[in-house]
Design an enzyme around this catalytic site. Structure first.
Site, PDB file in Angstrom:
ATOM      1  N   HIS A 290       0.831  -1.210   0.000  1.00 51.78           N
ATOM      2  CA  HIS A 290       0.000   0.000   0.000  1.00 51.78           C
ATOM      3  C   HIS A 290       0.870   1.267   0.000  1.00 51.78           C
ATOM      4  O   HIS A 290       0.636   2.207   0.755  1.00 51.78           O
ATOM      5  CB  HIS A 290      -0.995  -0.004   1.159  1.00 51.78           C
ATOM      6  CG  HIS A 290      -0.394  -0.139   2.539  1.00 51.78           C
ATOM      7  ND1 HIS A 290      -1.035  -0.765   3.569  1.00 51.78           N
ATOM      8  CD2 HIS A 290       0.779   0.293   3.057  1.00 51.78           C
ATOM      9  CE1 HIS A 290      -0.308  -0.727   4.673  1.00 51.78           C
ATOM     10  NE2 HIS A 290       0.803  -0.067   4.386  1.00 51.78           N
TER      11      HIS A 290
ATOM     12  N   HIS B 177      -0.993   5.133   9.543  1.00 49.27           N
ATOM     13  CA  HIS B 177       0.342   5.713   9.508  1.00 49.27           C
ATOM     14  C   HIS B 177       0.324   7.086  10.176  1.00 49.27           C
ATOM     15  O   HIS B 177       0.548   8.107   9.526  1.00 49.27           O
ATOM     16  CB  HIS B 177       0.825   5.823   8.059  1.00 49.27           C
ATOM     17  CG  HIS B 177       0.850   4.520   7.325  1.00 49.27           C
ATOM     18  ND1 HIS B 177      -0.295   3.955   6.793  1.00 49.27           N
ATOM     19  CD2 HIS B 177       1.862   3.668   7.045  1.00 49.27           C
ATOM     20  CE1 HIS B 177       0.021   2.808   6.202  1.00 49.27           C
ATOM     21  NE2 HIS B 177       1.316   2.614   6.340  1.00 49.27           N
TER      22      HIS B 177
ATOM     23  N   HIS C 263      10.967  -3.703   3.170  1.00 47.41           N
ATOM     24  CA  HIS C 263      11.373  -2.302   3.073  1.00 47.41           C
ATOM     25  C   HIS C 263      11.757  -1.775   4.447  1.00 47.41           C
ATOM     26  O   HIS C 263      11.267  -2.259   5.467  1.00 47.41           O
ATOM     27  CB  HIS C 263      10.290  -1.425   2.447  1.00 47.41           C
ATOM     28  CG  HIS C 263       9.008  -1.288   3.220  1.00 47.41           C
ATOM     29  ND1 HIS C 263       8.204  -2.349   3.563  1.00 47.41           N
ATOM     30  CD2 HIS C 263       8.368  -0.188   3.688  1.00 47.41           C
ATOM     31  CE1 HIS C 263       7.127  -1.921   4.212  1.00 47.41           C
ATOM     32  NE2 HIS C 263       7.214  -0.612   4.311  1.00 47.41           N
TER      33      HIS C 263
ATOM     34  N   GLU D 197       4.975  -5.212   8.449  1.00 51.25           N
ATOM     35  CA  GLU D 197       3.606  -5.059   7.956  1.00 51.25           C
ATOM     36  C   GLU D 197       3.068  -6.354   7.349  1.00 51.25           C
ATOM     37  O   GLU D 197       1.853  -6.558   7.276  1.00 51.25           O
ATOM     38  CB  GLU D 197       3.545  -3.944   6.906  1.00 51.25           C
ATOM     39  CG  GLU D 197       3.727  -2.552   7.457  1.00 51.25           C
ATOM     40  CD  GLU D 197       3.652  -1.478   6.377  1.00 51.25           C
ATOM     41  OE1 GLU D 197       3.540  -0.295   6.741  1.00 51.25           O
ATOM     42  OE2 GLU D 197       3.704  -1.822   5.177  1.00 51.25           O
TER      43      GLU D 197
END
Length: 432
Positions: free
Chosen positions: A150, A197, A331, A378
């Site tokens: 996302h 976030h 990441h 995540e």
């Protein structure tokens, strides 16, 4: 066993998730009376103050008539209504007495005598009728699970018409088969697993699991203004059912009537459905904290997904439900290792997600951090969607409809997968 038998206890209304959704604005009105300024405004012009709130007319009538039983039937909670009563100068015994058909003096005398016996016949009380058993016939079912990164920059590329630029074209080409599949398999509801976030939640409140139970969810402003996409339409009735079943299964969810949603939720919708005036299905947000440790384990997320599947299957209406797991893949956005990508880890994760989800769920957090980067955690959210798709203990099988992987999209690897249940494509819900 009827797990909602509490609804049939005479003279009693339990404030459950359905009642909360029904009475949300009524109870928020009551909360507004916790300031002297608002109390004065309410007492100065009661009807005008009520009209400023999105209340149903039945709720307004109950308040204007000082009918607490009617207000509770309309979703009011006694602790919230007590603030309204205090504004009117009513004591708690006056309010309680009014609901039982007794004067304040009669109610006080009853309490002096030891209170009302549990088995007393309540001829004068308003008794709640027994709820009918859930109707037979088709129930809801989970037909597909969709998994995707996302990345916020993906949303920006769509919003600024950059999808065909050389940098972005390979990313969006990988989702073209998905958009074709989605046009043929539009669900009634998507349960979308994502992480906030620092948009809806700051460090003053860090809930582990949050289920969106509201009728709609606005698009969050993440510092650049809200994305130019439609507001998200929820399904309060179905969400309330899920809340009841999941909390009864010992998952301690936070329930959110108001929840601004950020790129974690809107980018997947845009990737799958494209640019639309209205999202083609209802969406129930399921937020998972993967920002501040401790975060839930892969095993806990997988177990939540399996409980979610059972909760969906117990809903007595024929809904076609998809569960989307979002976030990742490898990441890292901070520190000297910023920019980390691990193609081998990502490929193995996708393979195990299809073939060995229970084993994958046992991978410890340290492996994610070391191998997939600090933000690679995540990926545990994907295990919720995978757990919701098939019951591994019963030999549940899945079909891989589409897989895509690309590096880079801004600071991350992009991973994407569509799985359907028991070898069938998503379609009309069937009875489990």
């Amino acid at each position: 066993m009827d797990e909602r038998a509490y609804r049939r206890v005479p003279g009693t209304t339990i404030f459950d998730a359905e009642q909360s959704a029904k009475g949300y604005h009524l109870n928020q009105f009551c909360m507004s009376l916790t300031t002297a300024e608002n109390r004065a405004a309410y007492l100065a012009d009661e009807r005008a103050y009520l009209d400023a709130w999105p209340l149903r007319e039945e709720q307004r009538r109950a308040l204007l008539a000082r009918d607490l039983n009617a207000a509770i039937a309309e979703g009011g909670n006694i602790y919230f209504l007590a603030k309204w009563g205090a504004t009117l100068g009513l004591s708690f015994q006056q309010m309680a007495g009014s609901m039982t058909g007794l004067t304040e003096a009669e109610y006080r005398e009853m309490m002096v005598r030891g209170g009302r016996p549990a088995g007393e016949r309540l001829d004068h009380a308003v008794l709640e009728a027994a709820h009918a058993a859930a109707p037979g016939g088709p129930h809801a079912s989970v037909s597909a699970a969709l998994f995707t990164s996302h990345v916020p920059a993906i949303g920006a590329a769509m919003d600024h018409r950059k999808t065909q630029e050389p940098y972005w074209q390979p990313v969006f080409a990988g989702y073209e088969p998905t958009r074709q599949w989605a046009r043929e398999h539009v669900p009634d509801v998507v349960i979308l697993v994502y992480n906030d976030h620092a948009s809806a939640f700051d460090l003053s409140l860090v809930p582990t699991f949050v289920l969106g139970t509201g009728a709609s969810f606005p698009i969050a402003d993440e510092g650049y203004g809200p994305r130019p996409v439609p507001e998200v339409e929820g399904d309060p009735e179905f969400a309330a059912h899920l809340a009841h079943e999941l909390i009864r299964a010992d998952f301690d969810l936070t329930l959110a009537q108001e929840l601004p949603v950020d790129h974690g939720l809107t980018v997947p919708l845009s990737l799958v459905f494209g640019e639309v005036e209205r999202w083609p299905c209802k969406v129930i947000p399921l937020h998972v904290n993967v920002v501040q440790y401790p975060v839930p384990s892969g095993a806990r997320c997988f177990a939540l997904g399996r409980a979610l599947r059972r909760a969906v299957a117990s809903y007595p209406r024929p809904l076609d439900v998809q569960v989307w797991g979002t976030g990742g893949m490898s990441h890292q956005l901070q520190g000297p290792r910023a920019g980390l990508i691990n193609r081998e880890w990502d490929a193995a994760f996708l393979d195990r997600l299809v073939e060995d989800p229970a084993g994958l769920a046992a991978v410890p957090h340290l492996d994610y951090v070391e191998q997939a980067g600090s933000e690679g955690i995540e990926l545990v959210m994907w295990l919720i969607a995978r757990g919701a798709l098939s019951d591994v203990d019963d030999g549940g099988s899945v079909t891989e409809e589409h897989r895509f992987y690309h590096v880079p999209a801004s600071n991350t690897a992009v991973g994407h997968l569509i799985l359907t249940d028991h070898g069938r494509a998503a379609g009309p819900a069937e009875e489990e």
